[in-house]
Design an enzyme around this catalytic site. Structure first.
Site, PDB file in Angstrom:
ATOM      1  N   GLN A 121     -65.683 -75.223  13.255  1.00 23.36           N
ATOM      2  CA  GLN A 121     -66.471 -74.187  12.585  1.00 23.36           C
ATOM      3  C   GLN A 121     -65.617 -73.465  11.549  1.00 23.36           C
ATOM      4  OE1 GLN A 121     -69.776 -73.489  13.615  1.00 23.36           O
ATOM      5  NE2 GLN A 121     -69.902 -72.168  11.848  1.00 23.36           N
ATOM      6  N   PHE A 122     -65.432 -74.089  10.375  1.00 27.25           N
ATOM      7  CA  PHE A 122     -64.580 -73.476   9.365  1.00 27.25           C
ATOM      8  C   PHE A 122     -65.142 -72.160   8.845  1.00 27.25           C
ATOM      9  CE2 PHE A 122     -67.515 -75.497   6.526  1.00 27.25           C
ATOM     10  CZ  PHE A 122     -67.439 -74.802   5.320  1.00 27.25           C
ATOM     11  N   THR A 123     -66.445 -71.916   9.017  1.00 20.54           N
ATOM     12  CA  THR A 123     -67.040 -70.674   8.525  1.00 20.54           C
ATOM     13  C   THR A 123     -66.575 -69.439   9.302  1.00 20.54           C
ATOM     14  OG1 THR A 123     -69.034 -70.962   9.868  1.00 20.54           O
ATOM     15  CG2 THR A 123     -69.076 -71.864   7.630  1.00 20.54           C
TER      16      THR A 123
END
Length: 148
Positions: A78-80
């Protein structure tokens, strides 16, 4: 490194309409990496995750870890989690987020270390994923390696 932990009754992740990871009772982990993260950060958060006491004991008190209850983990990249919204309403993801190649390596390492002690299912790195999470409680906790 950031890991958003959600206690879950059941969860699954789909890619292109196909279930690629699914668990019963346990944890959903949304996992993101910053440019400064190392394998030491990964090991620190693996230790924190597996010993985090968020499951009820016989008195209904959150006093047991996933190791004690025999739960499973659904780990999803989950890079966000490193979105920057300080300058306007459109999030920027690249100021703090680790590049994809290095993040993929650390994500794999994170999951390999978890698999040494728990049953772990995963999503697929860099894919558009659909998650179905039945959050239990709800219990949601943000862990950060830089805030040990």
């Amino acid at each position: 490194m950031r890991v958003l932990v959600q206690r879950s009754l059941s969860s699954k992740v789909e890619v292109r309409g196909k279930v690629v990871g699914e668990i019963e009772s346990g944890m959903v982990l949304l996992v993101g990496f910053s440019k400064e993260d190392t394998k030491e950060d990964v090991l620190s958060l693996v230790n924190k995750v597996v010993h985090l006491r968020i499951f009820d004991d016989e008195n209904g008190v959150m006093n047991r870890s996933i190791l004690e209850v025999g739960g499973s983990i659904l780990s999803v990249s989950q890079f966000t989690l490193y979105a920057d919204t300080k300058h306007g309403n459109r999030p920027s993801y690249y100021k703090e987020s680790m590049n994809q190649e290095e993040a993929s390596t650390l994500y794999d390492y994170f999951n390999q270390e978890l698999k040494k002690v728990c049953k772990v299912e995963t999503g697929i790195f860099r894919e558009n994923m659909k998650l179905v999470i039945t959050n239990d409680g709800p219990v949601t906790i943000l862990l950060e390696s830089r805030k040990k």
